[in-house]
Design an enzyme around this catalytic site. Structure first.
Site, mmCIF file in Angstrom:
data_model
loop_
_atom_site.group_PDB
_atom_site.id
_atom_site.type_symbol
_atom_site.label_atom_id
_atom_site.label_comp_id
_atom_site.label_asym_id
_atom_site.label_seq_id
_atom_site.Cartn_x
_atom_site.Cartn_y
_atom_site.Cartn_z
ATOM 1 N N CYS A 148 1.106 -1.782 -0.163
ATOM 2 C CA CYS A 148 -0.273 -0.064 0.072
ATOM 3 C C CYS A 148 0.894 1.028 -0.439
ATOM 4 O O CYS A 148 0.391 2.536 -0.302
ATOM 5 C CB CYS A 148 -1.176 -0.017 1.139
ATOM 6 S SG CYS A 148 -2.428 -1.682 1.133
ATOM 7 N N HIS A 158 -3.207 7.350 2.671
ATOM 8 C CA HIS A 158 -3.337 5.926 2.155
ATOM 9 C C HIS A 158 -5.381 5.811 2.855
ATOM 10 O O HIS A 158 -5.581 5.467 3.627
ATOM 11 C CB HIS A 158 -3.033 4.641 1.817
ATOM 12 C CG HIS A 158 -3.354 3.404 2.448
ATOM 13 N ND1 HIS A 158 -3.781 2.756 1.106
ATOM 14 C CD2 HIS A 158 -3.351 2.002 2.806
ATOM 15 C CE1 HIS A 158 -4.329 2.129 0.906
ATOM 16 N NE2 HIS A 158 -4.260 1.158 1.863
ATOM 17 N N ASN A 217 -10.005 0.204 0.050
ATOM 18 C CA ASN A 217 -9.084 -0.271 0.034
ATOM 19 C C ASN A 217 -8.257 -0.378 -1.596
ATOM 20 O O ASN A 217 -8.283 -1.272 -1.680
ATOM 21 C CB ASN A 217 -8.165 -0.780 1.279
ATOM 22 C CG ASN A 217 -6.386 -0.539 0.788
ATOM 23 O OD1 ASN A 217 -5.938 -0.853 0.330
ATOM 24 N ND2 ASN A 217 -6.153 -1.268 2.319
HETATM 25 O O1 UT7 Z 1 -3.759 -0.894 3.757
HETATM 26 C C1 UT7 Z 1 -2.815 -1.906 4.770
HETATM 27 C C2 UT7 Z 1 -3.469 -1.313 5.728
HETATM 28 N N1 UT7 Z 1 -4.583 -1.881 5.941
HETATM 29 C C3 UT7 Z 1 -5.046 -0.972 7.564
HETATM 30 O O2 UT7 Z 1 -4.472 -0.312 7.485
HETATM 31 C C4 UT7 Z 1 -6.136 -2.019 7.894
HETATM 32 C C5 UT7 Z 1 -6.430 -1.494 9.069
HETATM 33 N N2 UT7 Z 1 -7.264 -2.900 10.153
HETATM 34 C C6 UT7 Z 1 -8.311 -2.200 9.456
HETATM 35 O O3 UT7 Z 1 -8.463 -1.565 9.173
HETATM 36 C C7 UT7 Z 1 -10.008 -2.999 10.594
HETATM 37 O O4 UT7 Z 1 -8.482 -3.884 11.530
HETATM 38 C C8 UT7 Z 1 -10.673 -3.919 9.963
HETATM 39 C C9 UT7 Z 1 -11.286 -3.354 9.643
HETATM 40 C C10 UT7 Z 1 -9.709 -4.789 9.502
HETATM 41 C C11 UT7 Z 1 -11.001 -4.999 11.433
HETATM 42 O O5 UT7 Z 1 -11.935 -3.981 11.885
HETATM 43 P P1 UT7 Z 1 -11.448 -4.155 14.178
HETATM 44 O O6 UT7 Z 1 -12.593 -2.909 15.140
HETATM 45 O O7 UT7 Z 1 -10.508 -3.846 14.171
HETATM 46 O O8 UT7 Z 1 -12.592 -5.515 14.221
HETATM 47 P P2 UT7 Z 1 -11.903 -6.619 14.380
HETATM 48 O O9 UT7 Z 1 -10.758 -7.452 13.773
HETATM 49 O O10 UT7 Z 1 -11.294 -6.713 16.013
HETATM 50 O O11 UT7 Z 1 -13.531 -7.485 14.512
HETATM 51 C C12 UT7 Z 1 -13.944 -7.366 15.696
HETATM 52 C C13 UT7 Z 1 -15.734 -8.116 14.993
HETATM 53 C C14 UT7 Z 1 -14.691 -9.843 15.166
HETATM 54 O O12 UT7 Z 1 -15.211 -10.601 16.152
HETATM 55 P P3 UT7 Z 1 -15.451 -11.480 17.620
HETATM 56 O O13 UT7 Z 1 -13.954 -11.931 17.138
HETATM 57 O O14 UT7 Z 1 -15.018 -10.484 18.214
HETATM 58 O O15 UT7 Z 1 -16.439 -12.337 17.587
HETATM 59 C C15 UT7 Z 1 -15.112 -9.869 13.697
HETATM 60 O O16 UT7 Z 1 -14.812 -11.668 13.891
HETATM 61 O O17 UT7 Z 1 -16.066 -8.202 13.847
HETATM 62 C C16 UT7 Z 1 -16.260 -9.358 13.008
HETATM 63 N N3 UT7 Z 1 -15.194 -8.631 11.905
HETATM 64 C C17 UT7 Z 1 -16.623 -8.962 10.649
HETATM 65 N N4 UT7 Z 1 -17.872 -8.562 11.192
HETATM 66 C C18 UT7 Z 1 -18.557 -8.802 10.735
HETATM 67 C C19 UT7 Z 1 -14.669 -9.071 10.876
HETATM 68 N N5 UT7 Z 1 -15.282 -8.499 9.849
HETATM 69 C C20 UT7 Z 1 -16.419 -8.401 9.542
HETATM 70 C C21 UT7 Z 1 -16.851 -7.962 8.223
HETATM 71 N N6 UT7 Z 1 -18.581 -8.170 9.017
HETATM 72 N N7 UT7 Z 1 -17.166 -8.544 7.251
#
Ligand code: UT7
Length: 318
Positions: free
Chosen positions: A113, A245, A275
């Site tokens: 990225c 980004h 993204n």
């Molecule tokens: O471009 C390169 C750099 N990349 C980035 O900068 C991305 C950085 N990370 C992020 O943007 C975020 O961490 C994400 C958007 C990827 C995820 O958001 P989050 O608030 O960190 O969520 P999480 O991974 O902590 O997941 C929270 C919950 C989980 O459920 P449990 O384990 O708490 O029961 C996931 O299983 O949300 C669940 N979950 C979803 N639910 C519905 C994960 N993806 C989804 C989804 N729909 N698509």
């Protein structure tokens, strides 16, 4: 002073749009979850038979038209991509052929990225050293080909697209003022594909420890931005525009706040494009230039973080 001026900008997005609601029909997710956690509403998806080089070529043609630069003036083509058409040859050489450019040299940069910031920096160094005078710098991705469409944690995050700039040697105040690049391979496993030519002869799909990437992203990009501002004796609020980004609206907002910028000074396209990895910054730049927000002589700060980790910033007098 010899600088690399951004003479023309262009972009291209594939026709097909995939909304959050469309995605919710295929995987266990909702429009609300995606919007709240990422700010994404939709993404563009390349058609079958439409490759990264096609997106890159169209963005490049738009950028060349934008400034009336002739194909015969291009000394270098750099394509920043993590989703090349093929393992080799480089997508940049394929773009060179598709554009009908017969002179100069072309190569890819793979910094995930951060690829566009890296490519901009490389082209700027070559221009200021006198090696070249005109460069086509492109960020292009068909990231939809790298995601597991059954993995809701990653497939909702990415999109396809391309952005390009024409950089020209120029004596004066406008152009790239500085760029600052970083990487730390200790974070290799945080964001990667499950395959590669040497590893398993596969392309693989994206695997990400989202929470950890999120945590590192703000701190590391702030470091890159600080180094850039310090070099020029600037405070964050003195820049006109932040073009970050576009990975997550929450990360973008945190960076804008850290710099003391008003929300209107931060260019946001993650809602429309998701993204697009190396394409996200030039795509956002083109949107804000074409809709008249960014004007000649405006001071633009770009920043990115991607797999590796790689990260960096660039300060540009447009
Ligand atoms: O471009 C390169 C750099 N990349 C980035 O900068 C991305 C950085 N990370 C992020 O943007 C975020 O961490 C994400 C958007 C990827 C995820 O958001 P989050 O608030 O960190 O969520 P999480 O991974 O902590 O997941 C929270 C919950 C989980 O459920 P449990 O384990 O708490 O029961 C996931 O299983 O949300 C669940 N979950 C979803 N639910 C519905 C994960 N993806 C989804 C989804 N729909 N698509």
């Amino acid at each position: 002073m010899l600088r690399s001026r951004l003479q023309g900008v262009g972009s291209y997005l594939p026709e097909k749009i995939l909304t959050n609601k469309d995605l919710a029909k295929a995987v266990d997710t909702t429009d609300e979850w995606i919007l709240q956690r990422t700010g994404i509403k939709q993404r563009h998806i390349a058609a079958d038979g439409e490759y990264t080089s096609d997106l890159a070529t169209k963005a490049a043609q738009n950028a060349l038209e934008d400034c009336g630069t002739a194909l015969t003036d291009i000394d270098t083509i750099i394509v920043a991509t993590t989703s090349p058409d093929l393992t080799f040859p480089s997508t940049a050489t394929i773009v060179q052929e598709k554009l009908g450019i017969k002179q100069g040299f072309a190569f890819d940069i793979q910094a995930a990225c951060s690829g566009f910031v890296y490519a901009l920096s490389m082209a700027d160094s070559m221009i200021r050293s006198g090696q070249i005078r005109t460069a086509l710098v492109i960020g292009a991705e068909t990231f939809s080909r790298l995601v597991d469409w059954e993995d809701r944690r990653t497939c909702v995050l990415f999109g396809d697209g391309a952005g390009a700039v024409v950089l020209k040697a120029h004596e004066g105040e406008r152009g790239i003022l500085s760029s600052h690049l970083f990487s730390d391979g200790a974070y290799c496993d945080f964001l990667k594909t499950t395959g590669g030519p040497a590893f398993n002869k596969m392309v693989g799909v994206v695997e990400m420890n989202g929470r950890e990437v999120f945590k590192q992203a703000v701190g590391k990009m702030a470091e890159a931005v600080k180094q850039c501002l310090d070099q020029h004796g600037l405070m964050g609020h003195e820049v006109d525009w932040l073009i970050p980004h576009q990975a997550n609206k929450r990360i973008i907002d945190a960076m804008g706040d850290k710099l003391g910028l008003k929300a209107e000074q931060v260019v946001v396209t993650v809602d429309q494009h998701a993204n697009t990895s190396a394409a996200s910054i030039p795509l956002a730049l083109d949107v804000a230039v074409k809709d008249g927000r960014i004007k000649e002589n405006d001071l633009i700060l770009m920043e990115a973080l991607g797999a590796g980790f790689t990260w960096g910033s660039a300060l540009v007098r447009f």
